[in-house]
Design an enzyme around this catalytic site. Sequence first.
Site: not given
Length: 162
Positions: A65-66, A69, A71, A73, A75, A87
Amino acid sequence: MNTNLSSFCIFIAVFGLLGVCHGQLRMHFYEESCPHAEEIVKKIIWNRVACNSTLPAKFLRMHFHDCFVRGCDASILIDSTTNNLAEKAAIPNLSLAGFDIIDEVKTELEKTCPRVVSCADIVALAARDSVSYQVKMKSSPPLLGCSSWVVRNELVAKPSER
């Protein structure tokens, strides 16, 4: 005929670029800047997975899941603020778990090597190490000390002694 030529040109362009792109991924990336980073991650993750066999799937899903979206990162680890929905708070991500363990790993790494190991790498290493624990321990006896296990007044026999 024209669509075949277009498809062929796209195929050549995409695979031609692969030869030009060089990723920087490698094992032991932190060997010089934080020599014990991978060891710290592995120790914490393996200890937690020993008590919770669902963690490998959770860490793999978090990593996916990281990266999905924009790459890898980290987030996915950011909490929302009053002005920004993160996110992490998106509907597909509400069922993700294991954030507390990632925080635990980050805390330990910061004690050893402040501001060196990226959160994105921690998520990737956690996913890798949780799965490698499952593979390594497939034929080994369970570890004692997990509070969620029911312990009887018996010793756990090694697989070779059963």
